[in-house]
Motif scaffolding. Structure first.
Motif, PDB file in Angstrom:
ATOM      1  N   MET A   1       0.836  -1.196   0.000  1.00  0.00           N
ATOM      2  CA  MET A   1       0.000   0.000   0.000  1.00  0.00           C
ATOM      3  C   MET A   1       0.875   1.250   0.000  1.00  0.00           C
ATOM      4  N   ILE A   2       0.339   2.304  -0.567  1.00  0.00           N
ATOM      5  CA  ILE A   2       1.079   3.559  -0.662  1.00  0.00           C
ATOM      6  C   ILE A   2       0.121   4.716  -0.393  1.00  0.00           C
ATOM      7  N   LEU A 222      -7.095  -0.024  10.655  1.00  0.00           N
ATOM      8  CA  LEU A 222      -7.698  -0.009   9.324  1.00  0.00           C
ATOM      9  C   LEU A 222      -6.751  -0.607   8.289  1.00  0.00           C
ATOM     10  N   PHE A 223      -5.484  -0.192   8.316  1.00  0.00           N
ATOM     11  CA  PHE A 223      -4.526  -0.683   7.331  1.00  0.00           C
ATOM     12  C   PHE A 223      -4.262  -2.180   7.516  1.00  0.00           C
ATOM     13  N   TYR A 231      -5.666  -6.401   0.364  1.00  0.00           N
ATOM     14  CA  TYR A 231      -5.553  -5.145  -0.371  1.00  0.00           C
ATOM     15  C   TYR A 231      -4.116  -4.640  -0.362  1.00  0.00           C
ATOM     16  N   ASP A 232      -3.651  -4.173  -1.527  1.00  0.00           N
ATOM     17  CA  ASP A 232      -2.282  -3.672  -1.629  1.00  0.00           C
ATOM     18  C   ASP A 232      -2.214  -2.460  -2.560  1.00  0.00           C
ATOM     19  N   GLN A 263       3.615   0.862  10.858  1.00  0.00           N
ATOM     20  CA  GLN A 263       3.229   0.056  12.000  1.00  0.00           C
ATOM     21  C   GLN A 263       2.335  -1.116  11.588  1.00  0.00           C
ATOM     22  N   ALA A 264       1.444  -0.851  10.643  1.00  0.00           N
ATOM     23  CA  ALA A 264       0.543  -1.918  10.175  1.00  0.00           C
ATOM     24  C   ALA A 264       1.302  -3.026   9.471  1.00  0.00           C
TER      25      ALA A 264
END
Length: 269
Positions: A1-2, A222-223, A231-232, A263-264
């Protein structure tokens, strides 16, 4: 994710053609372009944007969809066709900007009475629109259907029923999920592998939107939830202009969300 930024976050502060200057100054690598009015859908305006993009990559395009999207589903062919003429301009804009997705709100709920949805008909129309989007974006752009509290897609069950009849992708808006009375995870679950974009905003205990980190949303949680569901993709900051004082505050929000994402992704916790 970004982490990325929607230029909708700059709406009313900056003209659309000046937004890339801000996005690039904040060194945000990915953005969603918000086109806010009819003249901004014109090819000549997109030429201006293309000259100003800089180092930022455009992932998605969003428009002020109340202007025409609900009428793409009008029962009258003439009405649909007039609004398709606007829609294909936006498709051309998305393709020229290199956007992978056009963020779609779809039909709005104008009446207080309960709506009875014809899911096969809605799905067939969405497939017609996806075909137009792909044709006029030179095959570059697909559609991502966003949950919105005032639109048809304002509950997870709606998409659970609809997805049997269309291959359309989705965009999760966590603020709109809150306004609809459902958790983000309920939407994430129903969207599944269709999820291609996430709009990030925070909100206080009264439900009013705030800058991420200033409200009640646990973004690390959430992340992690998004990660658990596979999801990515991008995580776009989409806030209102009055949610922050200056662009330094917006930059700190970007740094805060990146720390939450770190952190996620930290498997030691």
């Amino acid at each position: 994710m970004i982490i990325g930024l929607s230029t909708a976050s700059l709406f009313s502060r900056e003209l659309t053609e000046n937004c890339f200057r801000i996005v690039n100054s904040l060194k945000i690598p990915l953005c969603e372009v918000f086109l806010s009015t009819y003249r901004e859908y014109e090819p000549s305006f997109i030429d201006i944007l293309l000259d100003r993009i800089g180092e930022t990559k455009v992932y998605s395009v969003h428009t002020l969809t109340q202007q025409y999207e609900p009428e793409l589903f009008n029962v009258m062919q003439r009405t649909r066709e007039d609004n398709e003429a606007i829609f294909v301009k936006c498709a051309d804009a998305a393709g020229r900007l290199g956007a992978s997705y056009y963020i779609f709100h779809g039909p709005a709920k104008f009446k207080k009475l309960p709506y009875v949805h014809d899911y096969p008909k809605l799905g067939a129309r969405l497939e017609e629109l996806r075909a137009l989007m792909k044709k006029y974006s030179f095959g570059k752009t697909d559609m991502a259907y966003e949950n919105v509290h005032w639109a048809f897609f304002n509950n997870p069950e709606y998409f659970d029923n609809l997805k049997k009849y269309t291959g359309i992708k989705t965009c999760l808006d966590i603020k709109q999920a809150k306004l609809s009375g459902y958790s983000s995870e309920e939407y994430i679950k129903c969207m599944g592998k269709r999820l291609t974009n996430v709009h990030l905003c925070d909100y206080n205990n009264q439900g009013f939107p705030t800058l991420p980190g200033k409200g009640m949303v646990d973004f690390v949680k959430l992340f992690r939830t998004l990660k658990e569901y596979g999801y990515d993709g991008p995580l776009m900051i989409e806030v209102y202009a009055d949610n922050y004082v200056d662009y330094d505050e917006l930059a700190r929000c970007y740094d805060y969300l990146n720390e939450c994402l770190f952190q996620a992704n930290d498997n030691t916790h």
